[in-house]
Enzyme design. Sequence first.
Site: not given
Ligand code: AHR
Length: 522
Positions: A206, A326
């Site tokens: 991210e 994710e």
């Molecule tokens: O999964 C929780 C968080 O969500 C992670 O650390 C991040 O990459 C995302 O914003």
Amino acid sequence: MSNMNGKRLLTSILLTGALTAPFAWGADDSTATTNKLVIHADQANDTISRNLYGHFSEHLGRCIYEGIWVGEDSSIPNTRGIRNDVVAALKQIKVPVLRWPGGCFADEYHWKDGIGPRSQRPAMINTHWGGVVENNHFGTHEFLDLCEQLGCEPYLCGNLGSGSVQEMQQWVEYITFDGVSPMAELRKQNGHPEPWKFKFFAVGNENWGCGGNMTPEFYADQYRRYATYLRNFGGNRIYKVACGPSGGNYHWTETLMQQAGRQMAGLALHYYCGSGKRTKLATEMDEGDWFAQLQRALQMEELVTRHSAIMDKYDPDKRVALIVDEWGTWHVVEPGTNPGFLYQQNTLRDALVAGVTLNIFNNHCSRVKMANIAQMINVLQAMILTDKEKMILTPTYHVFEMYTVHHDAKLLPADVQSADYQSGSATLPQVNASASRDQAGRIHVTLCNLDPQHPAELACDLQGANTSKISGRVLTAPEMNAHNTFAQPETLKPAAFVGARIAAGGFAATLPAKSVVVLELE
Ligand code: AHR
């Protein structure tokens, strides 16, 4: 079939002759809707990578500490500090790949703090997640041991946001170099003379946000620079993954593919679906929240379609994978827990989110080659929740277990003509599906009925294959908010499904309201 009620859909199927023979409809339920599924068993071209069923474990809340790592001296049975009960449960869902150490944590993590004698490892503050002390007892060796115990591929996420090129380069050298070098010597001193092999490495996380707040142009330059120094030692081959977009940021994908597409093997998309305002506990939502949640989950279809279309422009041969590393639901934390720990309950609604999302990934497997649900234990849409020595399996765990049949199977394109699931003036397709053929020739169909009130009658036209035997399993419950607790751990678990039958040209099934079903055809 937008705005088409069940009776009209059935009439249209019969009038157009789409079904070659009448189907024996199942339960006589006048509220059931009618839906049609065509499975093209003669068009099996793409493979559903087992890595679509991957997981994510971050140094966040009780995912690593308590969830996985209890330490060698714990009274909780463990192997070299890693919980035996959790490993045994995860082996049942055949975890193919595990991403670590973050997440936002990855861009603050310095891997050298997590090697050597544990008593001498420096502590740090986990600034992202609750401001707690991170003692670094779970580091590179422990993570790779976990992957070996699970029989899965490691997927490391490197620190681009606050780390150096040298630090990232040396991590790969430490793990994989089989010769004489300072990093290989350090590994040997730390008790691992043989190098490991590993494949998947993400260059930052991210980086449009917690990983450095970069523009795509700046990150593309940084990506190329860092990726240059990730060397292949011996027979090891690193599969480099670039930070991809957040949700619908198509400009990010366009820029990265244009400016760094040739240097990457994968581009990582992140997308979470909450129920909207995130004001209610997972276990206290009503049907409006249910609808909103599934509506957001189904947006994954548009996201992968549009990001894939941009990737097709720069990479028509599909060399670069779209990796959704994710995804999952994000609810209000459970009462009395640290808000920074993201500990939430997991209900039948989460199971439906998992079911439809995994079907979407299957159906896009020509471009989507890996996905990692967030997160494996005690955080967000978890597979497992723990309370000291106790452990429960969530409804999402059961969906992952039911869908193992798709791992490395051939995708069979599936067209659904669905009735509407209606909420006010908004509609969603009631039925969501994917199908595959495994190496033994069995066909598996996974089906979700999103409607919490109405069963779905399904008529399947199986083209290019014959079947004489059908069996299945179902995950459902009387209540939308049904979930497992430490006191009642088996409220939700798969049961035998008797609502499917062979019919001329295919099969028919009655999917219960709010259910996930897996069928096996032989
Ligand atoms: O999964 C929780 C968080 O969500 C992670 O650390 C991040 O990459 C995302 O914003």
